[in-house]
Design an enzyme around this catalytic site. Structure first.
Site, PDB file in Angstrom:
ATOM      1  N   GLY A 201       0.830  -1.201   0.000  1.00 28.08           N
ATOM      2  CA  GLY A 201       0.000   0.000   0.000  1.00 28.08           C
ATOM      3  C   GLY A 201       0.872   1.262   0.000  1.00 28.08           C
ATOM      4  O   GLY A 201       2.061   1.217   0.338  1.00 28.08           O
ATOM      5  N   CYS A 202       0.279   2.369  -0.386  1.00 28.84           N
ATOM      6  CA  CYS A 202       1.040   3.608  -0.546  1.00 28.84           C
ATOM      7  C   CYS A 202       1.520   4.165   0.799  1.00 28.84           C
ATOM      8  O   CYS A 202       2.709   4.394   1.012  1.00 28.84           O
ATOM      9  CB  CYS A 202       0.198   4.635  -1.298  1.00 28.84           C
ATOM     10  SG  CYS A 202      -1.501   4.793  -0.704  1.00 28.84           S
ATOM     11  N   TYR A 203       0.566   4.375   1.735  1.00 30.23           N
ATOM     12  CA  TYR A 203       0.960   4.867   3.067  1.00 30.23           C
ATOM     13  C   TYR A 203       1.913   3.853   3.716  1.00 30.23           C
ATOM     14  O   TYR A 203       2.849   4.218   4.428  1.00 30.23           O
ATOM     15  CB  TYR A 203      -0.243   4.949   3.991  1.00 30.23           C
ATOM     16  CG  TYR A 203      -1.293   5.987   3.770  1.00 30.23           C
ATOM     17  CD1 TYR A 203      -1.033   7.341   3.964  1.00 30.23           C
ATOM     18  CD2 TYR A 203      -2.607   5.610   3.461  1.00 30.23           C
ATOM     19  CE1 TYR A 203      -2.053   8.291   3.855  1.00 30.23           C
ATOM     20  CE2 TYR A 203      -3.629   6.542   3.348  1.00 30.23           C
ATOM     21  CZ  TYR A 203      -3.341   7.889   3.544  1.00 30.23           C
ATOM     22  OH  TYR A 203      -4.356   8.818   3.444  1.00 30.23           O
TER      23      TYR A 203
END
Ligand SMILES: NC(=O)C1=CN([C@@H]2O[C@H](COP(=O)(O)OP(=O)(O)OC[C@H]3O[C@@H](n4cnc5c(N)ncnc54)[C@H](OP(=O)(O)O)[C@@H]3O)[C@@H](O)[C@H]2O)C=CC1
Ligand SMILES: CC(=O)N[C@@H](CCC(=O)OP(=O)(O)O)C(=O)O
Length: 385
Positions: A201-203
């Site tokens: 995921g990005c975060y």
């Protein structure tokens, strides 16, 4: 109802958000390293060495893995979306990536724009179509850029196929039969051998990169404040990508139990992490401010050194002294980590990180993983600054 798909205007390889609001970023005061710490600078060099990681334990494979010179045929499912479009831009500049099929229900029948290596028309591929193309040898690698919970039928239809599958959703991030593909922190050799790769995921990518060097020095639960551009919420209209609601606004959401909270903690060996996400009025880019309690007194300078040593040789991780700004990371492919403000006890540090959610937070990392697993140079086709 305003259409989210029309919001991102593509100009060549750059994504430009529509003008939703004019945002002025207040000038950031200059903070010199160590300014926020009162702890003694008199630690002996021996003491410093005891908590400094001396080298990057997982350096890039370089030429060792870059022996394949045969192009690979790629099928992209979910090609209309934000990450799908970011991938198409990158694939266009990776000479060994030969995009053959792009799937979208909405754009089926339309010509793919922005890809110059061959003419391609969007198709609405079912799981059965995907299985057939795979069986006929028409595709070597499938990239799934679908919302969470949607790609199972495609993956099931591909069964035991030896083709590479890279999934951008959260669906396989906790599945041990898939390789988790964060090259700077996972064993690159393992990713290179994998046929099923779950893209982080990005975060979670930004947070893990910002936390990993201090893992052995954690003295308590970590708090991660995150603010993301609204492209993080995808193209399906929702309050989180409604530019009118976002204008002059910051929207907190999933304040406990966000899936990335679990992902960060799981990947960092169960370290206690509290993650508080927000969505903001800009299009792409994430800012993370991370509060880290330490199990011993440390100085800002020594923490900076640990990060520099840990990421030595990494082309997509930049360690900076000042807290990085989200404005500077938009459309970039790396992560910036900085701040390193230590409080007067010497046992609490605040680290900041920025990442473009669509690039290193999704498409760039996907291409790194594909390059590794297809036997190409990890960075081929990725702009390095
Ligand atoms: N946006 C971001 O910053 C990041 C996203 N991710 C993950 O990447 C994935 C894709 O995200 P993003 O590009 O933002 O999403 P978008 O909403 O922008 O795009 C989703 C894509 O999937 C297709 N799609 C949607 N529903 C279905 C369905 N039921 N069956 C088949 N196709 C479907 C859509 O096209 P069509 O409707 O035309 O078929 C579209 O191409 C998600 O899992 C997301 O969590 C990961 C990191 C960062
Ligand atoms: C602003 C926003 O909504 N961001 C998304 C994160 C995008 C992402 O990385 O999603 P996956 O983990 O689902 O792949 C979210 O919080 O769910």
């Amino acid at each position: 109802m305003f259409s989210a798909t029309s919001r991102a205007v593509r100009i060549g390889a750059r994504r430009v958000a529509p003008r939703a609001a004019s945002i002025t970023v207040a000038p950031m005061p200059k903070i010199s390293l160590g300014q926020n710490t009162n702890i003694a600078r008199s630690l002996s060099s021996t003491a410093r060495l005891s908590y400094a990681t001396t080298t990057n334990p997982n350096p890039p494979l370089g030429k060792k893995n870059a022996s394949n010179e045969t192009p690979s045929k790629i099928g992209l499912i979910g090609a209309r979306g934000y990450t799908g479009q970011a991938l198409i831009d990158l694939f266009n500049d990776q000479p060994l990536i030969d995009l053959r099929h792009v799937s979208s229900r909405e754009l089926a029948g339309q010509e793919l724009k922005g890809y110059t290596k061959r003419n391609i028309v969007y198709e609405n591929l079912s799981a059965e179509d995907v299985a057939q193309l795979d069986k006929d040898g028409k595709v070597d690698c499938w990239v799934m850029a679908l919302p969470n919970g949607v790609c199972l039928p495609f993956v099931q239809a591909l069964g035991q196929s030896s083709s590479l599958i890279v999934d951008l959703s959260a669906d396989y991030r906790f599945d041990d039969s898939w390789s988790y593909g964060l090259p700077e922190l996972q064993k690159r050799g393992t990713i290179a051998q994998a046929t099923r790769i779950s893209n982080p995921g990005c975060y979670a990518t930004g947070s893990q990169l910002a936390l990993a060097p201090l893992l052995e020095h954690l003295g308590g639960p970590v708090n991660v404040f995150g603010a993301s551009g609204y492209s993080g919420a995808g193209t399906k209209p929702s309050p989180k990508n409604d530019v009118n609601l976002l204008r002059d606004n910051l929207i907190p959401y999933s304040l406990t139990g966000h899936i990335h909270e679990r992902e960060i903690s799981h990947q960092l060996g169960g370290a206690p992490v509290a993650f508080m996400p927000h969505v903001a009025s800009w299009f792409s880019g994430i800012h993370l401010t991370i509060n880290i309690p330490l199990n011993k007194t440390m100085t800002s300078r020594d923490i900076l050194q640990i990060y520099q040593d840990r990421y030595a040789g990494e082309k997509l991780v930049k360690i900076v002294g000042e807290p990085p700004l989200v404005k500077s990371i938009q459309n970039k492919h790396h992560v910036e980590i900085g701040g390193f403000a230590v409080d007067k006890t010497g046992k609490r540090v605040v680290v900041c990180a920025t990442i473009d959610n669509l690039n290193k937070g999704a498409a760039t990392q996907c291409l790194q993983n594909m390059n590794l697993a297809l036997g190409y140079d990890e960075y081929q086709g990725i702009p390095i600054e």
